[in-house]
Design a protein around this motif. Structure first.
Motif, PDB file in Angstrom:
ATOM      1  N   VAL A 121       5.386   7.144   0.688  1.00 35.01           N
ATOM      2  CA  VAL A 121       4.181   7.730   1.322  1.00 35.01           C
ATOM      3  C   VAL A 121       3.025   6.423   1.246  1.00 35.01           C
ATOM      4  N   ASP A 122       1.768   6.624   2.009  1.00 35.65           N
ATOM      5  CA  ASP A 122       0.626   5.777   1.730  1.00 35.65           C
ATOM      6  C   ASP A 122       0.374   5.906   0.339  1.00 35.65           C
TER       7      ASP A 122
ATOM      8  N   GLY B 232       0.773  -1.304   0.023  1.00 38.83           N
ATOM      9  CA  GLY B 232       0.032   0.077  -0.005  1.00 38.83           C
ATOM     10  C   GLY B 232       0.714   1.310  -0.031  1.00 38.83           C
ATOM     11  N   LEU B 233       2.205   1.085  -0.699  1.00 38.08           N
ATOM     12  CA  LEU B 233       3.119   2.334  -0.366  1.00 38.08           C
ATOM     13  C   LEU B 233       3.300   2.757  -2.047  1.00 38.08           C
ATOM     14  N   THR B 234       3.807   4.054  -1.973  1.00 38.05           N
ATOM     15  CA  THR B 234       4.167   4.631  -3.097  1.00 38.05           C
ATOM     16  C   THR B 234       5.357   5.307  -2.927  1.00 38.05           C
ATOM     17  N   LEU B 235       6.452   5.457  -3.799  1.00 41.82           N
ATOM     18  CA  LEU B 235       7.514   6.102  -4.015  1.00 41.82           C
ATOM     19  C   LEU B 235       7.339   7.462  -4.808  1.00 41.82           C
ATOM     20  N   LEU B 236       7.395   8.425  -3.905  1.00 44.20           N
ATOM     21  CA  LEU B 236       7.094   9.731  -5.012  1.00 44.20           C
ATOM     22  C   LEU B 236       8.480  10.416  -5.323  1.00 44.20           C
ATOM     23  N   VAL B 237       8.568  10.834  -6.540  1.00 40.80           N
ATOM     24  CA  VAL B 237       9.837  11.507  -6.874  1.00 40.80           C
ATOM     25  C   VAL B 237       9.431  12.939  -7.260  1.00 40.80           C
ATOM     26  N   VAL B 238       9.979  13.838  -6.620  1.00 39.62           N
ATOM     27  CA  VAL B 238       9.913  15.435  -6.542  1.00 39.62           C
ATOM     28  C   VAL B 238      11.047  15.966  -7.456  1.00 39.62           C
ATOM     29  N   ASP B 239      10.618  16.092  -8.854  1.00 42.07           N
ATOM     30  CA  ASP B 239      11.878  16.753  -9.486  1.00 42.07           C
ATOM     31  C   ASP B 239      11.518  18.460  -9.184  1.00 42.07           C
ATOM     32  N   THR B 240      12.607  18.803  -8.420  1.00 43.32           N
ATOM     33  CA  THR B 240      12.420  20.147  -8.067  1.00 43.32           C
ATOM     34  C   THR B 240      12.535  21.198  -8.932  1.00 43.32           C
TER      35      THR B 240
ATOM     36  N   ALA C 164       4.533  11.627   5.066  1.00 46.52           N
ATOM     37  CA  ALA C 164       5.518  10.718   4.457  1.00 46.52           C
ATOM     38  C   ALA C 164       6.336   9.968   5.619  1.00 46.52           C
ATOM     39  N   TYR C 165       6.512   8.588   5.184  1.00 43.49           N
ATOM     40  CA  TYR C 165       7.227   7.852   6.149  1.00 43.49           C
ATOM     41  C   TYR C 165       8.761   8.431   6.296  1.00 43.49           C
ATOM     42  N   GLY C 166       9.163   8.665   5.018  1.00 49.06           N
ATOM     43  CA  GLY C 166      10.514   9.087   5.046  1.00 49.06           C
ATOM     44  C   GLY C 166      10.705   9.910   3.633  1.00 49.06           C
ATOM     45  N   ALA C 167      11.806  10.775   3.654  1.00 51.09           N
ATOM     46  CA  ALA C 167      12.188  11.291   2.372  1.00 51.09           C
ATOM     47  C   ALA C 167      13.763  11.999   2.347  1.00 51.09           C
ATOM     48  N   ARG C 168      14.183  11.729   1.055  1.00 55.58           N
ATOM     49  CA  ARG C 168      15.558  12.079   0.953  1.00 55.58           C
ATOM     50  C   ARG C 168      15.957  12.523  -0.346  1.00 55.58           C
ATOM     51  N   MET C 169      16.781  13.424  -0.639  1.00 58.83           N
ATOM     52  CA  MET C 169      17.428  13.789  -1.939  1.00 58.83           C
ATOM     53  C   MET C 169      17.917  12.592  -2.367  1.00 58.83           C
ATOM     54  N   THR C 170      17.848  12.454  -3.819  1.00 59.72           N
ATOM     55  CA  THR C 170      18.451  11.304  -4.358  1.00 59.72           C
ATOM     56  C   THR C 170      19.219  11.882  -5.596  1.00 59.72           C
ATOM     57  N   GLY C 171      20.455  11.401  -6.090  1.00 60.49           N
ATOM     58  CA  GLY C 171      21.267  11.738  -6.882  1.00 60.49           C
ATOM     59  C   GLY C 171      22.489  12.242  -6.252  1.00 60.49           C
TER      60      GLY C 171
ATOM     61  N   ALA D 136       8.834  -2.998   4.232  1.00 59.99           N
ATOM     62  CA  ALA D 136       8.864  -1.674   3.464  1.00 59.99           C
ATOM     63  C   ALA D 136       8.718  -0.478   4.153  1.00 59.99           C
ATOM     64  N   ALA D 137       7.528  -0.488   5.001  1.00 66.19           N
ATOM     65  CA  ALA D 137       7.290   0.859   5.696  1.00 66.19           C
ATOM     66  C   ALA D 137       8.353   1.209   6.766  1.00 66.19           C
TER      67      ALA D 137
END
Length: 371
Positions: free
Chosen positions: A332-333, A197-205, A314-321, A277-278
């Motif tokens: 996120v759920d 029941g989770l999704t990984l959101l990508v935020v292209d800033t 969100a359960y967690g978030a981080r910059m990537t790259g 995963a959560a």
């Protein structure tokens, strides 16, 4: 050569290579550490058709002018821009002793350039797959990441590690790639987020990369100097106790990030393999905090996106790259994904930033032949 392969070569071939998101393990690859990327559906597609030997022409849907060169033009750094990745693949294959077929290369991509999603590695690996296939070059995919890394390091002049090329080439649908960047041993870790029941959101800033090449090289040089001072071949070989042995505060912070990030990768792999995963959310957030405070590679847009995603649940978030711009990843759920995305967009408007592009990331397969 069989009749089927002869026909395929005469008609041309089509190869696709995806972008990638790094779930966790940032700036560890060039320190012989661990990384955990996964491929995404967005990709670069290259169609290669034969030309006379020793001649290459490339066109891209993102550029108005074609790039053309022959064997005598293969000089590292030339041509500038995206054409260097195309020429670099030809150069690297020839340096490795392979007979590279002349080709007309038509390139299209739905990967955003400069977003930290490995559009350059996708381009290099799609071109590599097409030329290897077109010329029936005996180079197994397991060896493609090293050659594609050589393109970036020695031809383009970007001192990157091997993570991007490995992910773009080797990833499996529905999985993340656990890669030991020293031995290049890899395994596929299930990443069944939908089932949880989770999704990984990508935020292209959409934040422009600032000083990325020089600052990236500076971080790498500092890590190498710290390893030399500690008497090891790479920071992979030290623990937190080694941090206090370094005389420079900058070195101490850089090494602390690398050591703790490797630990976070291993714990993330353990949790995913156990079906938790959560539970990886706090690891993602801790990674961002380390990248912000110890490695100093974030920018305001990245920090605002992380803070807004966390505040929205969100359960967690981080910059990537590599940082200094690019994307944020938020766990996120699924039923709250739109809410979290809207919260990040609102936060950007409040800070006067350009609107971000938010989309879900689905683990996809690596480089593949389409036709």
């Amino acid at each position: 050569m069989s009749a089927i392969l002869s026909v395929a070569r005469d008609r041309g071939v089509v190869w696709a290579a995806p972008g990638r998101v790094n779930l966790i393990g940032e700036h560890t690859d060039y320190n012989d550490g661990y990384v955990l990327p996964f491929a995404i559906p967005q990709r670069c597609v290259v169609t290669a058709t034969p030309l006379p030997q020793g001649r290459w022409i490339a066109t891209s849907d993102s550029a108005t002018d074609p790039v053309s060169f022959d064997a005598t033009d293969l000089t590292p750094g030339e041509p500038a821009g995206w054409g260097a990745y195309v020429a670099g693949v030809v150069w690297a294959l020839r340096e490795a002793g392979y007979d590279v077929p002349g080709a007309r290369l038509t390139i299209s991509s739905d990967l955003p350039v400069g977003a930290g999603l490995s559009s350059s590695a996708a381009l290099a690996c799609a071109v590599l797959g097409a030329l290897v296939d077109l010329g029936q070059i005996p180079l197994a995919p397991a060896h493609w990441p090293r050659l594609a890394q050589q393109v970036e390091n020695a031809y383009v002049g970007m001192p990157c590690g091997i993570m991007d090329q490995s992910a773009v080439t080797l990833c499996r649908e529905g999985h993340a790639l656990f890669l030991d960047c020293r031995t290049l041993a890899s395994s596929h870790v299930p990443l069944d987020l939908a089932g949880a029941g989770l999704t990984l959101l990508v935020v292209d800033t959409r934040a422009p990369h600032r000083l990325v090449s020089g600052e990236y090289a500076a971080r790498r040089a500092t890590c190498a100097a710290a390893a030399a001072e500690l008497g090891v071949s790479a920071l992979r070989d030290v623990g937190l106790a080694a941090v206090d042995r370094l005389g420079s505060e900058v070195m101490r912070r850089r090494v602390r990030h690398v050591v703790t990030e490797n630990e976070r990768v291993l714990e993330c792999v353990r949790l995913l393999r156990a079906g938790g995963a959560a539970g990886i959310g706090p690891l993602l957030t801790a990674s961002h905090e380390s990248l912000r405070d110890d490695y100093e590679v974030t920018v305001p847009e990245l920090d605002v996106a992380v803070a807004a995603a966390l505040a929205a649940g969100a359960y967690g978030a981080r910059m990537t790259g590599g940082g200094f711009g690019g994307c944020v990843l938020a766990l996120v759920d699924t039923d709250r994904a739109d809410e979290v995305g809207a919260a990040v967009t609102d936060a950007f408007a409040t800070h006067g930033f350009a609107a971000p592009h938010v989309f879900p990331a689905t683990p996809a397969r690596g480089a593949t032949r389409l036709g």
